[in-house]
Design an enzyme around this catalytic site. Structure first.
Site, PDB file in Angstrom:
ATOM      1  N   ARG A 194      14.100 121.014 -42.765  1.00 49.22           N
ATOM      2  CA  ARG A 194      13.985 121.568 -41.417  1.00 49.22           C
ATOM      3  C   ARG A 194      14.888 122.779 -41.203  1.00 49.22           C
ATOM      4  O   ARG A 194      16.005 122.833 -41.700  1.00 49.22           O
ATOM      5  CB  ARG A 194      14.336 120.469 -40.413  1.00 49.22           C
ATOM      6  CG  ARG A 194      14.137 120.867 -38.985  1.00 49.22           C
ATOM      7  CD  ARG A 194      13.954 119.685 -38.117  1.00 49.22           C
ATOM      8  NE  ARG A 194      15.215 119.046 -37.763  1.00 49.22           N
ATOM      9  CZ  ARG A 194      15.312 118.121 -36.816  1.00 49.22           C
ATOM     10  NH1 ARG A 194      14.238 117.742 -36.159  1.00 49.22           N
ATOM     11  NH2 ARG A 194      16.468 117.569 -36.544  1.00 49.22           N
TER      12      ARG A 194
ATOM     13  N   ARG B 228      20.344 122.720 -39.427  1.00 48.23           N
ATOM     14  CA  ARG B 228      21.243 122.037 -38.496  1.00 48.23           C
ATOM     15  C   ARG B 228      22.304 121.265 -39.262  1.00 48.23           C
ATOM     16  O   ARG B 228      22.004 120.678 -40.299  1.00 48.23           O
ATOM     17  CB  ARG B 228      20.428 121.062 -37.630  1.00 48.23           C
ATOM     18  CG  ARG B 228      19.962 121.683 -36.349  1.00 48.23           C
ATOM     19  CD  ARG B 228      19.013 120.813 -35.598  1.00 48.23           C
ATOM     20  NE  ARG B 228      19.456 119.432 -35.377  1.00 48.23           N
ATOM     21  CZ  ARG B 228      18.793 118.579 -34.624  1.00 48.23           C
ATOM     22  NH1 ARG B 228      17.687 118.965 -34.010  1.00 48.23           N
ATOM     23  NH2 ARG B 228      19.226 117.354 -34.462  1.00 48.23           N
TER      24      ARG B 228
ATOM     25  N   ARG C 178      21.226 108.668 -38.380  1.00 44.14           N
ATOM     26  CA  ARG C 178      20.387 108.926 -37.206  1.00 44.14           C
ATOM     27  C   ARG C 178      19.153 108.011 -37.196  1.00 44.14           C
ATOM     28  O   ARG C 178      18.716 107.551 -36.142  1.00 44.14           O
ATOM     29  CB  ARG C 178      19.982 110.405 -37.159  1.00 44.14           C
ATOM     30  CG  ARG C 178      21.162 111.298 -36.794  1.00 44.14           C
ATOM     31  CD  ARG C 178      20.941 112.728 -37.180  1.00 44.14           C
ATOM     32  NE  ARG C 178      19.878 113.346 -36.429  1.00 44.14           N
ATOM     33  CZ  ARG C 178      19.152 114.381 -36.881  1.00 44.14           C
ATOM     34  NH1 ARG C 178      19.397 114.888 -38.065  1.00 44.14           N
ATOM     35  NH2 ARG C 178      18.208 114.876 -36.129  1.00 44.14           N
TER      36      ARG C 178
ATOM     37  N   ARG D  43      16.905 107.787 -25.037  1.00 43.07           N
ATOM     38  CA  ARG D  43      17.133 107.294 -26.395  1.00 43.07           C
ATOM     39  C   ARG D  43      17.675 105.874 -26.389  1.00 43.07           C
ATOM     40  O   ARG D  43      17.880 105.295 -27.438  1.00 43.07           O
ATOM     41  CB  ARG D  43      18.159 108.188 -27.076  1.00 43.07           C
ATOM     42  CG  ARG D  43      17.533 109.151 -28.094  1.00 43.07           C
ATOM     43  CD  ARG D  43      18.648 110.057 -28.544  1.00 43.07           C
ATOM     44  NE  ARG D  43      18.472 110.626 -29.833  1.00 43.07           N
ATOM     45  CZ  ARG D  43      18.162 111.915 -30.024  1.00 43.07           C
ATOM     46  NH1 ARG D  43      17.918 112.692 -29.015  1.00 43.07           N
ATOM     47  NH2 ARG D  43      18.079 112.397 -31.247  1.00 43.07           N
TER      48      ARG D  43
ATOM     49  N   LYS E 219       8.982 116.062 -32.509  1.00 45.92           N
ATOM     50  CA  LYS E 219       9.001 116.123 -31.042  1.00 45.92           C
ATOM     51  C   LYS E 219       9.083 117.574 -30.554  1.00 45.92           C
ATOM     52  O   LYS E 219       8.332 117.986 -29.681  1.00 45.92           O
ATOM     53  CB  LYS E 219      10.172 115.299 -30.480  1.00 45.92           C
ATOM     54  CG  LYS E 219      10.097 113.817 -30.847  1.00 45.92           C
ATOM     55  CD  LYS E 219      11.174 112.987 -30.170  1.00 45.92           C
ATOM     56  CE  LYS E 219      12.582 113.252 -30.619  1.00 45.92           C
ATOM     57  NZ  LYS E 219      12.857 112.889 -32.033  1.00 45.92           N
TER      58      LYS E 219
HETATM   59  P1  AMP Z   1      18.239 115.913 -31.307  1.00 44.23           P
HETATM   60  O1  AMP Z   1      18.256 117.391 -31.292  1.00 44.23           O
HETATM   61  O2  AMP Z   1      17.363 115.333 -30.257  1.00 44.23           O
HETATM   62  O3  AMP Z   1      17.960 115.339 -32.680  1.00 44.23           O
HETATM   63  O4  AMP Z   1      19.735 115.453 -30.918  1.00 44.23           O
HETATM   64  C1  AMP Z   1      20.841 115.795 -31.723  1.00 44.23           C
HETATM   65  C2  AMP Z   1      22.009 114.896 -31.393  1.00 44.23           C
HETATM   66  O5  AMP Z   1      22.383 115.080 -30.005  1.00 44.23           O
HETATM   67  C3  AMP Z   1      21.749 113.411 -31.537  1.00 44.23           C
HETATM   68  O6  AMP Z   1      21.901 112.952 -32.875  1.00 44.23           O
HETATM   69  C4  AMP Z   1      22.808 112.835 -30.597  1.00 44.23           C
HETATM   70  O7  AMP Z   1      24.102 112.897 -31.183  1.00 44.23           O
HETATM   71  C5  AMP Z   1      22.776 113.835 -29.431  1.00 44.23           C
HETATM   72  N1  AMP Z   1      21.772 113.453 -28.409  1.00 44.23           N
HETATM   73  C6  AMP Z   1      20.683 114.157 -28.028  1.00 44.23           C
HETATM   74  N2  AMP Z   1      20.015 113.522 -27.062  1.00 44.23           N
HETATM   75  C7  AMP Z   1      20.698 112.376 -26.825  1.00 44.23           C
HETATM   76  C8  AMP Z   1      20.499 111.277 -25.936  1.00 44.23           C
HETATM   77  N3  AMP Z   1      19.455 111.225 -25.097  1.00 44.23           N
HETATM   78  N4  AMP Z   1      21.402 110.267 -25.971  1.00 44.23           N
HETATM   79  C9  AMP Z   1      22.477 110.311 -26.783  1.00 44.23           C
HETATM   80  N5  AMP Z   1      22.717 111.297 -27.659  1.00 44.23           N
HETATM   81  C10 AMP Z   1      21.843 112.333 -27.682  1.00 44.23           C
END
Ligand code: AMP
Length: 242
Positions: A147, A180, A191, A110, A32
């Site tokens: 990553r 990360r 996840r 999400r 993404k």
């Molecule tokens: P990402 O960078 O999008 O993979 O997000 C990393 C982490 O942030 C996720 O595993 C969640 O813990 C939190 N997170 C990010 N976006 C959301 C969302 N829209 N709803 C809930 N948790 C989120």
């Protein structure tokens, strides 16, 4: 005559306010963040990643801040941050001037309740395009373990599939790249589980709204970019040209 002019100006003001909103939907590791770049270049709209917003908040806040501690806990366990935090943060971000013509969402929505909250934010004139990046789980694991990300500007790379030009340094801001903390095998499994349970129902939600475009994101970065560009050019641009 005056009435006609008023109607014209009113219509024009609505047209000017209409936003183009992209949602990049897909499991963690589907690309993404990487694919957002092609849309940014093409549309000049801001890229809004809720994960990046949280990471920026954590980086700029004292470790013993109670909210930061809570957020970190959810993220490191691979769990979703509760909606009450997300929706307010998102609303605040999209009210900034750079998002006045639209924005590219990555990692939001999400859950179905987040998708419904977004529907309430959008006006009938806004155009919503959801790009669903579809990748089988076994490839995601491989992608996520390799990553790298930039802690400064949040750009994402992959050791094999999308390496930076200069090894270990960000192409955009030259900061040293890092892994990360939630890209460890156990957290990745969690996840993916959360994605299948809470996020994948959004595919049907957006299909029913007629705004979903699914892309086979197991293909090469260039092929995926081409497909995203075709969707944008063929499906979107004609509606905005006279
Ligand atoms: P990402 O960078 O999008 O993979 O997000 C990393 C982490 O942030 C996720 O595993 C969640 O813990 C939190 N997170 C990010 N976006 C959301 C969302 N829209 N709803 C809930 N948790 C989120």
């Amino acid at each position: 005559m005056i009435l006609l002019r008023c109607i014209f100006l009113l219509a024009l003001s609505f047209a000017l306010e209409a936003k183009e909103v992209f949602v990049l939907l897909g499991p963690p590791g589907s690309g993404k963040g990487t694919q957002a770049l092609v849309l940014i270049e093409e549309t000049d709209l801001p890229h809004i990643s809720t994960g990046n917003l949280f990471r920026e908040f954590l980086a700029s806040t004292q470790q013993d801040n109670p909210l930061a501690k809570q957020l970190k806990g959810f993220m490191e366990k691979g769990e979703l941050v509760p909606d009450r935090y997300i929706i307010e943060i998102l609303k605040e971000r999209i009210s900034e001037p750079d998002a006045k013509n639209g924005y590219i969402l990555d990692g939001f929505p999400r859950t179905l309740s987040q998708a419904k909250a977004l529907q309430e934010i959008l006006t009938p004139d806004d155009r919503l395009i959801v790009i669903n990046l579809s990748v089988p789980d076994h490839l995601l694991l491989e992608r996520l373990t390799g990553r790298l990300h930039c802690p400064q500007c949040q750009q994402t790379y992959h050791k094999t599939f999308s390496p930076p030009k200069k090894e270990s340094f960000c192409d955009l801001c030259e900061t040293s790249l890092a892994k990360r903390s939630d890209d460890e095998k156990e957290t990745i499994q969690k996840r993916l589980e959360v994605y299948h349970k809470d996020t994948s129902p959004l595919i049907q939600f957006y299909k029913d709204k007629g705004v979903l475009y699914t892309i086979d994101a197991a293909k090469s970065k260039q092929e995926i970019q081409q497909q995203i560009l075709s969707i944008y050019r063929e499906q979107l641009k004609p509606a905005s040209t006279p």
